[in-house]
Design a protein around this motif. Structure first.
Motif, PDB file in Angstrom:
ATOM      1  N   SER A  36       3.286 -13.740 -31.840  1.00  0.00           N
ATOM      2  CA  SER A  36       3.800 -13.745 -30.466  1.00  0.00           C
ATOM      3  C   SER A  36       4.918 -14.767 -30.307  1.00  0.00           C
ATOM      4  CB  SER A  36       2.662 -14.039 -29.486  1.00  0.00           C
ATOM      5  OG  SER A  36       1.693 -13.011 -29.505  1.00  0.00           O
ATOM      6  N   MET A  37       4.800 -15.898 -30.984  1.00  0.00           N
ATOM      7  CA  MET A  37       5.860 -16.912 -30.911  1.00  0.00           C
ATOM      8  C   MET A  37       7.129 -16.397 -31.568  1.00  0.00           C
ATOM      9  SD  MET A  37       6.800 -19.849 -29.815  1.00  0.00           S
ATOM     10  CE  MET A  37       7.686 -21.388 -30.148  1.00  0.00           C
ATOM     11  N   LEU A 186      11.671 -15.844 -21.393  1.00  0.00           N
ATOM     12  CA  LEU A 186      11.456 -16.858 -22.426  1.00  0.00           C
ATOM     13  C   LEU A 186      10.563 -17.971 -21.884  1.00  0.00           C
ATOM     14  CD1 LEU A 186      12.082 -18.231 -25.160  1.00  0.00           C
ATOM     15  CD2 LEU A 186      14.140 -19.180 -24.099  1.00  0.00           C
ATOM     16  N   LEU A 187      10.859 -18.468 -20.686  1.00  0.00           N
ATOM     17  CA  LEU A 187      10.065 -19.551 -20.121  1.00  0.00           C
ATOM     18  C   LEU A 187       8.635 -19.101 -19.836  1.00  0.00           C
ATOM     19  CD1 LEU A 187      12.877 -20.828 -19.931  1.00  0.00           C
ATOM     20  CD2 LEU A 187      12.260 -21.672 -17.659  1.00  0.00           C
ATOM     21  N   PHE A 188       8.493 -17.888 -19.293  1.00  0.00           N
ATOM     22  CA  PHE A 188       7.151 -17.377 -19.013  1.00  0.00           C
ATOM     23  C   PHE A 188       6.334 -17.253 -20.295  1.00  0.00           C
ATOM     24  CE2 PHE A 188       4.424 -13.634 -19.189  1.00  0.00           C
ATOM     25  CZ  PHE A 188       3.447 -13.993 -18.286  1.00  0.00           C
ATOM     26  N   ARG A 189       6.924 -16.653 -21.315  1.00  0.00           N
ATOM     27  CA  ARG A 189       6.182 -16.449 -22.563  1.00  0.00           C
ATOM     28  C   ARG A 189       5.785 -17.786 -23.201  1.00  0.00           C
ATOM     29  NH1 ARG A 189       8.459 -11.595 -26.395  1.00  0.00           N
ATOM     30  NH2 ARG A 189       7.460  -9.871 -25.287  1.00  0.00           N
ATOM     31  N   SER A 191       5.320 -20.681 -21.661  1.00  0.00           N
ATOM     32  CA  SER A 191       4.235 -21.247 -20.847  1.00  0.00           C
ATOM     33  C   SER A 191       2.905 -20.587 -21.194  1.00  0.00           C
ATOM     34  CB  SER A 191       4.525 -21.065 -19.361  1.00  0.00           C
ATOM     35  OG  SER A 191       5.518 -21.953 -18.904  1.00  0.00           O
ATOM     36  N   ALA A 192       2.913 -19.259 -21.351  1.00  0.00           N
ATOM     37  CA  ALA A 192       1.679 -18.542 -21.660  1.00  0.00           C
ATOM     38  C   ALA A 192       1.147 -18.922 -23.038  1.00  0.00           C
ATOM     39  CB  ALA A 192       1.926 -17.038 -21.578  1.00  0.00           C
ATOM     40  N   PHE A 195      -0.333 -22.332 -22.897  1.00  0.00           N
ATOM     41  CA  PHE A 195      -1.262 -22.475 -21.771  1.00  0.00           C
ATOM     42  C   PHE A 195      -0.827 -23.632 -20.877  1.00  0.00           C
ATOM     43  CE2 PHE A 195      -5.541 -22.618 -19.755  1.00  0.00           C
ATOM     44  CZ  PHE A 195      -5.634 -21.275 -19.446  1.00  0.00           C
ATOM     45  N   ASN A 196       0.467 -23.655 -20.598  1.00  0.00           N
ATOM     46  CA  ASN A 196       1.083 -24.718 -19.801  1.00  0.00           C
ATOM     47  C   ASN A 196       1.227 -24.219 -18.359  1.00  0.00           C
ATOM     48  OD1 ASN A 196       2.714 -26.635 -18.585  1.00  0.00           O
ATOM     49  ND2 ASN A 196       4.234 -26.691 -20.220  1.00  0.00           N
ATOM     50  N   GLY A 197       0.454 -24.802 -17.456  1.00  0.00           N
ATOM     51  CA  GLY A 197       0.483 -24.368 -16.069  1.00  0.00           C
ATOM     52  C   GLY A 197       1.469 -25.107 -15.191  1.00  0.00           C
TER      53      GLY A 197
END
Length: 289
Positions: A36-37, A186-189, A191-192, A195-197
């Motif tokens: 995924s990365m 990119l930012l959403f992925r 963060s996911a 697991f950065n909220g």
């Protein structure tokens, strides 16, 4: 979220109980996460099981999974626990010094042992600052693979509308340069995957209205990961032995920035991220095994 008056006046001795505190986490470095990365970074080559985990990708693992009811208004876990409960409202990762001692295999079970080394208070242009230095040692089996000293900074909140500090263009001339245009996906992925909220990376209304940024903020460790990937591309296939970085100015979604660098006399590389107005966003050095 207003800061506590205690945060600006309490002495370092108040947090002495946290210095020397240790924590240990073990988990499998799942192949699916590495895949995924690779997709997130738009890489053509995907690491296979047993291959070396690329540098910076260790930050995808060992992250706390606090329940939603245990999060602060900024999306971070509430103060306390392993890290000292410093009451200043803004918390960020300021930089790291990383040693890569041996390969960490994808899909292996690894252990991270963390130690709080230092807690210190400083006063900056915008008020009180607290710095917490945490050492992370990541190993596989009986082998030490990565040792990192990570600096976390806590600071006062700046009122919305506070002018951003003036920045100077980065003076160094680059031998290599690569464009990066960060988008919301990119930012959403990222963060996911981590697991950065922290809401500054995906909640535009919060980033602008509460923390006073012009737009969503690019993750510092994402920029540092891109710089490590950039270093490997210039290093002739040699693995990294050391990578140190320091965040200087934030980068924002939709605003193109550049990864740049040049060789140094000792064989290492000077690297930096240059913002859209020529400003220094992150500085780094890389050395090879």
């Amino acid at each position: 979220m207003p800061s506590s008056p205690e945060a600006a006046t309490v002495g370092t001795e108040h947090y002495e109980a946290w210095i020397g505190r240790e924590e240990e986490r073990s988990e499998r470095l799942h192949l699916s996460v590495a895949q995924s990365m690779a997709a997130t970074l738009d890489l053509e080559t995907v690491p296979a099981a047993g291959a070396a985990l690329p540098p910076g990708w260790q930050w995808l693992f060992f992250n706390p999974s606090a329940r939603r009811s245990q999060l602060g208004v900024d999306g971070h876990p509430q103060r306390g626990g392993f890290l000292p409960p410093i009451a200043l409202p803004r918390r960020m990762w300021a930089g790291s010094r990383i040693q890569y001692l041996a390969d960490l295999p994808v899909d292996a079970v690894a252990t991270r042992r963390s130690l709080i080394q230092k807690v210190e208070q400083k006063v900056g242009k915008r008020g009180s600052l607290w710095f917490v230095t945490v050492q992370h040692r990541i190993g596989h089996g009986d082998k030490a693979c990565i040792v990192e000293e990570q600096d976390i900074v806590y600071r006062e909140a700046s009122p919305v509308g506070t002018p951003q500090p003036k920045t100077e263009p980065h003076p160094d001339e680059a031998r290599w340069s690569q464009r990066v245009r960060p988008d919301t996906t990119l930012l959403f992925r990222y963060s996911a995957l981590t697991f950065n909220g922290h809401r500054i990376h995906y909640d535009q209304a919060y980033a602008q209205g509460e923390e006073g940024y012009p737009d969503l903020v690019v993750h510092g460790p994402l920029t540092a990961t891109l710089l490590q990937q950039f270093a490997l591309a210039q290093g002739g296939g040699r693995p990294l032995a050391r990578f140190d970085f320091r965040g200087v100015n934030p980068l924002f979604v939709g605003r193109e920035f550049r990864l740049e660098g040049k060789p140094l006399a000792d064989g290492s590389l000077a690297l930096w991220a240059r913002g859209p107005d020529g400003e220094l966003a992150m500085s780094a050095t890389a050395a090879f095994r």
